[in-house]
Design an enzyme around this catalytic site. Structure first.
Site, mmCIF file in Angstrom:
data_model
loop_
_atom_site.group_PDB
_atom_site.id
_atom_site.type_symbol
_atom_site.label_atom_id
_atom_site.label_comp_id
_atom_site.label_asym_id
_atom_site.label_seq_id
_atom_site.Cartn_x
_atom_site.Cartn_y
_atom_site.Cartn_z
ATOM 1 N N ASN A 50 0.781 -1.244 -0.029
ATOM 2 C CA ASN A 50 -0.102 -0.069 -0.140
ATOM 3 C C ASN A 50 0.753 1.243 -0.034
ATOM 4 O O ASN A 50 0.962 1.937 -0.978
ATOM 5 C CB ASN A 50 -0.935 0.009 1.325
ATOM 6 C CG ASN A 50 -2.073 1.048 1.016
ATOM 7 O OD1 ASN A 50 -1.887 2.223 0.409
ATOM 8 N ND2 ASN A 50 -3.223 0.747 1.614
ATOM 9 N N ASP A 51 1.468 1.638 1.153
ATOM 10 C CA ASP A 51 2.381 2.832 1.206
ATOM 11 C C ASP A 51 3.333 2.828 0.387
ATOM 12 O O ASP A 51 3.669 3.961 -0.354
ATOM 13 C CB ASP A 51 2.718 3.114 2.664
ATOM 14 C CG ASP A 51 1.670 3.348 3.667
ATOM 15 O OD1 ASP A 51 0.683 3.800 3.209
ATOM 16 O OD2 ASP A 51 1.728 3.072 5.000
ATOM 17 N N VAL A 52 4.014 1.709 -0.119
ATOM 18 C CA VAL A 52 5.215 1.745 -1.001
ATOM 19 C C VAL A 52 4.634 1.957 -2.483
ATOM 20 O O VAL A 52 5.545 2.088 -3.236
ATOM 21 C CB VAL A 52 5.859 0.410 -0.879
ATOM 22 C CG1 VAL A 52 6.534 0.204 0.692
ATOM 23 C CG2 VAL A 52 5.149 -0.746 -1.288
#
Length: 450
Positions: A377-379
């Protein structure tokens, strides 16, 4: 003569450890690296038992057997998804060993109280901090960041108390001060790691790994043991370098990780209604089998679902049955520790030549027909490149949005650890595949193999 010979054996062991680390840097030489490390440790143990001033071998052999049983059990029973927890525990045990050795040295009348007390403090912080990290990773306590002024004030008071005890112990090596030093260091280790959220655990594990190494260095100087000094320096330097790499990869700072919180800097998610397109595994299978290039992006969600084996099967089917070029893109901080995704993919027998780091794969997303994001997600959040108010801003991310079609496998549209919404969910070229990562991928494989 015996002292010189034991030193020579220790140096040989240190060389074997260095060669072991070098070999472990590549999968095709990793087995050899393990063998070299085992040989080096066996030589070190043999030299210590042969040339050390040991009067009773019973407790030593009992400890060796007990440790071997625990290690064998961990190697056989611990799942790859729980590897970060195991690393945290082993880091902690390394720190605890330094504490126990320091205790024996002080009670035996240490001639180097400064080195001994430093080894004690660093080892105690590594031990208690690692136990907290284990508890957070295992879900025994909340993995959310915990920050308050009272907590930061407590940390400051404990740190000052630690410095005071160290100074006093340096001038006057009293056993009661040593016990107080041990207690304060253990408590400070807990309060130091307690505020850190799960998203930052890869960095904390690396940092604690470095601490256990530097503790060994201090104890090595106290015991005048060249092997402890060399190996401790290797572990300490390796952990410090890895921590630096992780910090750079996340565009963070250690001070912010330890004393600040992502939750305090979150950008507010827009209140406007957004619509994310959803699809089915059948749709995904059809599009991927007609693609020329598919790039798979694994994340922690894949690890939780234990989907690495079925994911590898999907990649194999696409390549062998449909002639699709399949590659795997690994972000430096994907998962719960450095290399977490690489280990899981290796366990599933994904060819190493198909696995690429962010720097090597990012430019290829623009030529990919499909990016299959499973549990990351964040990456992959493009806000890291465009929104200066986002806590992710400046963090290198995978350019999955440049692929013609992006399949996002997630249970829901919830944000990642950063708490920041991912606009990629709502992009025109993104199709959400809702559900458990393993179940969704299994359904795709069943369609591909019909």
């Amino acid at each position: 003569m015996n002292q010189n010979f034991s030193t020579l054996i220790y140096l040989l062991s240190a060389v074997l450890f260095i060669l072991s680390i070098r070999s472990l840097s590549a999968p095709n030489t990793a087995r050899r690296g393990n063998a070299l490390g085992i040989l080096g440790m066996m030589l070190a143990i043999a030299a210590s038992l042969t040339f050390g001033q040991i009067q009773d071998f019973v407790w030593i052999f009992a400890a060796i057997i007990f440790g071997a049983v625990i290690g064998l059990y961990a190697a056989v029973k611990v799942k790859m998804t729980a590897l970060p927890q195991m690393v945290a525990v082993f880091n902690g045990l390394g720190g605890l060993s330094s504490v126990l050795i320091a205790l024996a040295e002080i009670l035996g009348g240490s001639h180097s109280p400064v080195e001994t007390s430093l080894g004690l403090v660093i080892g105690a912080v590594a031990f208690s901090g690692s136990m907290v990290a284990f508890a957070k990773l295992q879900g025994l306590i909340s993995a959310k960041p915990i920050h308050s002024r009272l907590l930061h004030l407590t940390n400051l008071v404990l740190f000052l108390a630690l410095i005071g005890c160290l100074v006093h112990f340096g001038f006057k090596a009293e056993v009661r001060i040593f016990y107080l030093l041990t207690f304060v260091a253990l408590v400070w280790g807990v309060f130091l790691v307690l505020p850190v959220g799960g998203a930052d655990m890869p960095i904390i594990i690396s940092l604690l790994n470095a601490c256990s190494g530097w503790a060994a260095v201090s104890i090595g100087f106290s015991l005048n043991n060249v092997l402890l000094i060399i190996t401790g320096a290797l572990v300490g330097a390796g952990g410090a370098i890895l921590s630096y790499v992780m910090v750079k990869a996340m565009n963070r700072s250690l001070s912010h990780i330890l004393f600040g919180s992502l939750a305090q800097q979150q950008t507010l998610v827009s209140a406007e209604q957004k619509t994310a397109k959803s699809g089915s595994p059948t749709d995904a299978a059809f599009i991927m089998e007609n693609a020329s290039k598919v790039i798979i992006v694994p994340g922690y969600g894949m690890a939780v679902a234990q989907a690495q084996h079925i994911l590898a099967e999907m990649g194999k089917d696409l390549h062998e049955k449909f002639g699709v070029e399949v590659k795997y893109a690994i972000h430096p901080v994907a998962g719960r520790m450095p290399g977490h995704m690489n280990v899981l993919l290796a366990e599933a027998n994904v060819p190493y030549e198909d696995v690429f780091s962010l720097e090597d794969i990012n430019r290829e997303f623009a030529t990919a027909d499909v990016a299959y994001v499973i549990g990351a997600n964040d990456v992959t959040n493009p806000l890291a490149k465009t929104d200066s108010s986002s806590p992710l801003y400046g963090m290198p991310v995978l350019d999955v949005e440049k692929a013609k079609t992006v399949f996002f496998v997630k249970r829901s549209l919830n944000s990642g650890y950063s708490g920041v919404d991912n606009p990629l969910f709502y992009a025109d070229n993104t199709i959400m595949l809702y559900g458990d990562a393993k179940n969704v991928t299994e359904e795709i494989v069943s369609v591909l193999e019909k």
